[in-house]
Design an enzyme around this catalytic site. Structure first.
Site, PDB file in Angstrom:
ATOM      1  N   HIS A 138      18.617 -46.453 -83.518  1.00 39.02           N
ATOM      2  CA  HIS A 138      18.697 -46.578 -84.974  1.00 39.02           C
ATOM      3  C   HIS A 138      19.057 -47.968 -85.489  1.00 39.02           C
ATOM      4  O   HIS A 138      19.066 -48.173 -86.704  1.00 39.02           O
ATOM      5  CB  HIS A 138      19.684 -45.551 -85.521  1.00 39.02           C
ATOM      6  CG  HIS A 138      21.094 -45.695 -84.995  1.00 39.02           C
ATOM      7  ND1 HIS A 138      22.154 -45.013 -85.545  1.00 39.02           N
ATOM      8  CD2 HIS A 138      21.620 -46.432 -83.975  1.00 39.02           C
ATOM      9  CE1 HIS A 138      23.262 -45.308 -84.893  1.00 39.02           C
ATOM     10  NE2 HIS A 138      22.964 -46.165 -83.941  1.00 39.02           N
ATOM     11  N   HIS A 139      19.389 -48.915 -84.615  1.00 40.44           N
ATOM     12  CA  HIS A 139      19.764 -50.248 -85.093  1.00 40.44           C
ATOM     13  C   HIS A 139      18.587 -51.217 -85.212  1.00 40.44           C
ATOM     14  O   HIS A 139      18.710 -52.244 -85.894  1.00 40.44           O
ATOM     15  CB  HIS A 139      20.801 -50.886 -84.159  1.00 40.44           C
ATOM     16  CG  HIS A 139      22.121 -50.198 -84.142  1.00 40.44           C
ATOM     17  ND1 HIS A 139      22.834 -49.913 -85.284  1.00 40.44           N
ATOM     18  CD2 HIS A 139      22.864 -49.710 -83.104  1.00 40.44           C
ATOM     19  CE1 HIS A 139      23.958 -49.300 -84.956  1.00 40.44           C
ATOM     20  NE2 HIS A 139      24.006 -49.168 -83.642  1.00 40.44           N
ATOM     21  N   ALA A 140      17.493 -50.965 -84.519  1.00 42.82           N
ATOM     22  CA  ALA A 140      16.390 -51.929 -84.502  1.00 42.82           C
ATOM     23  C   ALA A 140      15.869 -52.182 -85.909  1.00 42.82           C
ATOM     24  O   ALA A 140      15.628 -51.254 -86.684  1.00 42.82           O
ATOM     25  CB  ALA A 140      15.263 -51.419 -83.613  1.00 42.82           C
ATOM     26  N   HIS A 180      27.032 -47.155 -87.578  1.00 43.54           N
ATOM     27  CA  HIS A 180      26.206 -46.956 -88.763  1.00 43.54           C
ATOM     28  C   HIS A 180      24.724 -46.998 -88.415  1.00 43.54           C
ATOM     29  O   HIS A 180      24.272 -47.887 -87.686  1.00 43.54           O
ATOM     30  CB  HIS A 180      26.530 -48.062 -89.785  1.00 43.54           C
ATOM     31  CG  HIS A 180      25.671 -48.039 -90.996  1.00 43.54           C
ATOM     32  ND1 HIS A 180      25.121 -49.191 -91.537  1.00 43.54           N
ATOM     33  CD2 HIS A 180      25.247 -47.022 -91.777  1.00 43.54           C
ATOM     34  CE1 HIS A 180      24.430 -48.871 -92.605  1.00 43.54           C
ATOM     35  NE2 HIS A 180      24.483 -47.566 -92.775  1.00 43.54           N
ATOM     36  N   ASP A 195      22.061 -48.311 -89.416  1.00 41.97           N
ATOM     37  CA  ASP A 195      21.626 -49.352 -90.346  1.00 41.97           C
ATOM     38  C   ASP A 195      20.126 -49.585 -90.360  1.00 41.97           C
ATOM     39  O   ASP A 195      19.535 -49.840 -91.405  1.00 41.97           O
ATOM     40  CB  ASP A 195      22.370 -50.659 -90.072  1.00 41.97           C
ATOM     41  CG  ASP A 195      22.231 -51.154 -88.637  1.00 41.97           C
ATOM     42  OD1 ASP A 195      21.913 -50.355 -87.734  1.00 41.97           O
ATOM     43  OD2 ASP A 195      22.459 -52.362 -88.404  1.00 41.97           O
TER      44      ASP A 195
END
Length: 391
Positions: A130-132, A170, A172
């Site tokens: 989920h951060h990419a 998070h 993000d």
């Protein structure tokens, strides 16, 4: 009832090296535990492989220049700091494009299978990256499979998609992708950015001008444990997801909120995480016709935590939940002790029994978690015609 579970040894090729926290062994140990418990042999469970996504699929959420950079780095093994490649978090490794593309392919294929009705639920434990970001890697994540899956659902005709993220970090990258898209609701319950990477996800971050209230963030103080973590999830997520009425629910079940996780500062038990898995599952049935894609994510207590949490996720998705007091199969424990050299857990749960205060019981202004919950509700609820204090 039909559930697809992605089960492919090729996914172990997403490997940043022997000293990196995101060890492929966490997937291997999870698949072995689920197999030893008989979950993969259930009639309703279909094991499916994972093929790499095409560049066109990846470029739904990433720039062509970045995709080319990942492919190049995986071929030359040269760092590319401008694209977040070759950093401590994201070392380069041979074939990194293919490995990351395979995770995207699995999440997109299973999202579309759920949308078509080929499966009711689908689980990709290798997913949840989920951060990419669109043009760079971040936080162990090369390509954002969750965002790609949501984008594919929208392209296939879904009118609204709800994304629920309970990783300690998070979510993000997913939030940023759909920041100004009112068709997507992103809910992230995470440790505060004041104490944990990536430093974002504040309650006032609630979406772009066309999507106010569609980015929802509940940042929790370090040390938050079961009762307050569950209160945060249950006081925010169900009301918003019900009102949003999505066609599909996509969720990210990073299990690094656990007290044993070496990278985070929360203290959430396996039992509490299983309860939230069941909550998200039930919401998918209640509001989205059961259409649910569940992804993995973070989780770095590789031996004692990740396999149990994610095996519970498979069990819940298969409508065959594993009891928390069920014994861990002896064959799995013995194998784990040979690998890790220390005793493995004997039960599937941890015996955590807590009372969770419902939001209707009142708000405590002296409580850090209650203040975070109310801030999130104040930022988002009114945009969905919900009352921050009473709904």
């Amino acid at each position: 009832m039909r559930v697809r579970v992605v089960w492919a040894t090729e996914l172990l090729g997403y490997d940043f090296g022997p000293h990196h926290p995101m060890a492929p062994l966490r997937l291997e140990m999870t698949w072995r535990l689920a197999g030893d418990l008989g979950l993969v042999e259930l009639d309703q469970v279909e094991l499916v492989g994972a093929e790499p996504a095409s560049d066109a699929t990846i470029e739904r959420v990433h720039t062509a220049d970045y995709v080319a950079a990942v492919r190049r780095a995986g071929s030359t093994l040269q760092a590319d700091p401008a694209h977040g490649l070759g950093t401590e978090d994201n070392p380069v490794f041979a074939g990194m494009h293919e490995a990351a593309a395979r995770i995207v392919g699995a999440s997109v294929d299973q999202a579309l299978a759920v949308w078509r009705g080929d499966a009711d639920h689908a689980v990709n434990l290798a997913g949840g990256m989920h951060h990419a970001m669109a043009d760079h890697a971040s936080g162990f994540c090369l390509y954002n499979d969750a965002a790609a899956a949501i984008s594919a659902l929208l392209d296939a005709g879904a009118r609204r998609v709800a994304y629920v993220d309970v990783d300690a970090h998070h979510g993000d990258g997913v939030e940023r992708t759909f920041w100004d898209d009112p068709r997507v609701l992103t809910c992230s319950i995470h440790e505060s950015g004041h104490s944990l990477f990536p430093g974002t996800g504040h309650p006032g971050d609630h979406g772009g001008p066309s999507a106010r209230g569609h980015a929802v963030n509940v940042p929790l103080p370090a040390g938050t444990s079961d009762a307050k973590w569950l209160r945060a999830v249950e006081s925010v997520v169900p009301a918003l997801v019900r009102r949003f009425a999505p066609d599909v629910v996509v969720s990210q079940h990073g299990c690094d909120a656990h007290a044993l996780d070496p990278l985070t500062n929360l203290a959430v038990s396996i039992d509490a995480q299983r309860r939230v898995q069941a909550l998200v599952h039930d919401l998918a049935h209640e509001v989205a016709g059961g259409r649910w894609l569940a992804l993995g994510g973070g989780g770095y207590a590789v031996a004692r935590v990740v396999p149990r949490v994610w095996t519970h996720l498979i069990g819940i998705a298969a409508h065959a939940p594993v009891p928390l007091d069920a014994p861990v199969p002896e064959v799995w424990r013995e194998a784990g002790e040979r690998v890790f050299g220390f005793p493995m857990p004997t039960l599937m749960g941890e015996g955590s029994v807590v009372r969770v205060r419902d939001w209707s019981e009142g708000y405590d202004p002296a409580d850090d978690v209650d203040r975070a919950i109310l801030a999130a509700r104040n930022a988002a609820f009114a945009w969905h015609d919900l009352d921050p204090l009473y709904d």
